[in-house]
Design a protein around this motif. Sequence first.
Motif, short mmCIF file in Angstrom:
data_model
loop_
_atom_site.label_atom_id
_atom_site.label_comp_id
_atom_site.label_asym_id
_atom_site.label_seq_id
_atom_site.Cartn_x
_atom_site.Cartn_y
_atom_site.Cartn_z
N HIS A 221 10.06 2.27 -7.02
CA HIS A 221 10.66 3.58 -7.27
C HIS A 221 11.06 4.21 -5.95
N GLU A 222 12.30 4.59 -5.84
CA GLU A 222 12.79 5.29 -4.64
C GLU A 222 12.52 6.77 -4.83
N ALA A 223 11.69 7.33 -4.01
CA ALA A 223 11.33 8.74 -4.16
C ALA A 223 12.36 9.65 -3.52
N VAL B 158 6.06 1.07 -30.87
CA VAL B 158 5.58 2.26 -31.55
C VAL B 158 5.01 3.28 -30.56
N GLY B 159 4.91 2.90 -29.30
CA GLY B 159 4.47 3.81 -28.25
C GLY B 159 5.05 3.33 -26.92
N HIS B 160 5.51 4.27 -26.11
CA HIS B 160 6.12 3.90 -24.83
C HIS B 160 5.87 5.00 -23.81
N GLN B 161 5.60 4.60 -22.59
CA GLN B 161 5.43 5.56 -21.51
C GLN B 161 5.79 4.89 -20.19
N ILE B 162 6.46 5.62 -19.31
CA ILE B 162 6.74 5.13 -17.95
C ILE B 162 5.76 5.83 -17.02
N VAL B 163 4.98 5.03 -16.29
CA VAL B 163 3.97 5.57 -15.37
C VAL B 163 4.43 5.34 -13.94
N THR B 164 4.15 6.32 -13.10
CA THR B 164 4.44 6.20 -11.67
C THR B 164 3.14 5.95 -10.94
N ILE B 165 3.12 4.93 -10.11
CA ILE B 165 1.94 4.57 -9.33
C ILE B 165 2.30 4.74 -7.86
N GLY B 166 1.64 5.67 -7.21
CA GLY B 166 1.95 6.00 -5.83
C GLY B 166 1.21 5.14 -4.82
N PRO B 167 1.37 5.47 -3.55
CA PRO B 167 0.69 4.74 -2.47
C PRO B 167 -0.82 4.82 -2.62
N PHE C 20 0.81 -1.22 0.00
CA PHE C 20 0.00 0.00 0.00
C PHE C 20 0.84 1.27 0.00
N ASP C 21 1.95 1.27 0.73
CA ASP C 21 2.75 2.49 0.84
C ASP C 21 3.87 2.57 -0.19
N ALA C 22 3.97 1.60 -1.09
CA ALA C 22 5.05 1.59 -2.08
C ALA C 22 4.71 2.47 -3.27
N THR C 23 5.75 3.01 -3.88
CA THR C 23 5.62 3.74 -5.14
C THR C 23 6.37 2.93 -6.18
N THR D 202 -6.60 -5.28 3.11
CA THR D 202 -6.54 -6.72 2.86
C THR D 202 -5.59 -7.04 1.71
N GLN D 203 -5.25 -8.31 1.62
CA GLN D 203 -4.36 -8.78 0.56
C GLN D 203 -4.96 -8.49 -0.82
N ALA D 204 -6.26 -8.66 -0.96
CA ALA D 204 -6.92 -8.43 -2.26
C ALA D 204 -6.85 -6.96 -2.67
N GLU D 205 -6.83 -6.05 -1.71
CA GLU D 205 -6.78 -4.62 -2.03
C GLU D 205 -5.39 -4.17 -2.49
N ARG D 206 -4.38 -5.04 -2.42
CA ARG D 206 -3.06 -4.72 -2.95
C ARG D 206 -3.13 -4.61 -4.47
N GLU D 207 -4.09 -5.31 -5.09
CA GLU D 207 -4.22 -5.34 -6.55
C GLU D 207 -5.10 -4.18 -7.02
N GLN D 208 -4.59 -3.40 -7.93
CA GLN D 208 -5.32 -2.26 -8.48
C GLN D 208 -5.24 -2.33 -10.01
N TYR D 209 -6.30 -1.88 -10.66
CA TYR D 209 -6.34 -1.84 -12.12
C TYR D 209 -6.07 -0.43 -12.60
N TYR D 210 -5.34 -0.33 -13.70
CA TYR D 210 -4.96 0.97 -14.26
C TYR D 210 -5.15 0.95 -15.77
N ARG D 211 -5.32 2.14 -16.34
CA ARG D 211 -5.38 2.32 -17.79
C ARG D 211 -4.45 3.47 -18.13
N THR D 212 -3.61 3.24 -19.13
CA THR D 212 -2.70 4.27 -19.60
C THR D 212 -2.97 4.53 -21.08
N ASP D 213 -3.19 5.79 -21.42
CA ASP D 213 -3.38 6.20 -22.80
C ASP D 213 -2.02 6.61 -23.36
#
Length: 141
Positions: A139-141, A96-105, A78-81, A110-121
């Motif tokens: 990522h070390e901030a 043909v397309g590339h992007q680095i995304v940062t996902i914060g805390p 939960f607290d990881a970036t 619960t264990q199941a809430e560690r999993e999150q869904y994301y969409r990147t355009d």
Amino acid sequence: MSQTASPENLTARYGAPKKGRSARTQRWLIIGALVLSFAAALYFTIGNAVGQLSYKDVGYTIHSDTSASVDYEVAKDFDATVQCSIQVLDDSYAIVGHQIVTIGPHEGETQAEREQYYRTDLRTESRGVSGIVDSCWEHEA
């Protein structure tokens, strides 16, 4: 000049034979080894589940020759970036397309809430045929 190997001669030459472990001692050693093995297996199983970063592709959408979206799931503490490398590939597997995304805390308990869904355009140089999460790392901030 032949000497026979009598038990007295062997004892005098090599010392008295060592006594083996008793059945009770052997039983306690086996029980101790089993308990230690179980504890080690439990430690490595739980230790690997907590703090482990995982990711997987969920889907992608090719909008046009210059645009695509990638859907993915990231499981992290939960607290990881973390940062993830998102790519769109063409039919020859060229990027043909590339992007680095940062996902914060994020919040959760619960264990199941560690999993999150994301969409990147992503913007693309030419029409892609697939979208992937190439890799994720802490990522070390």
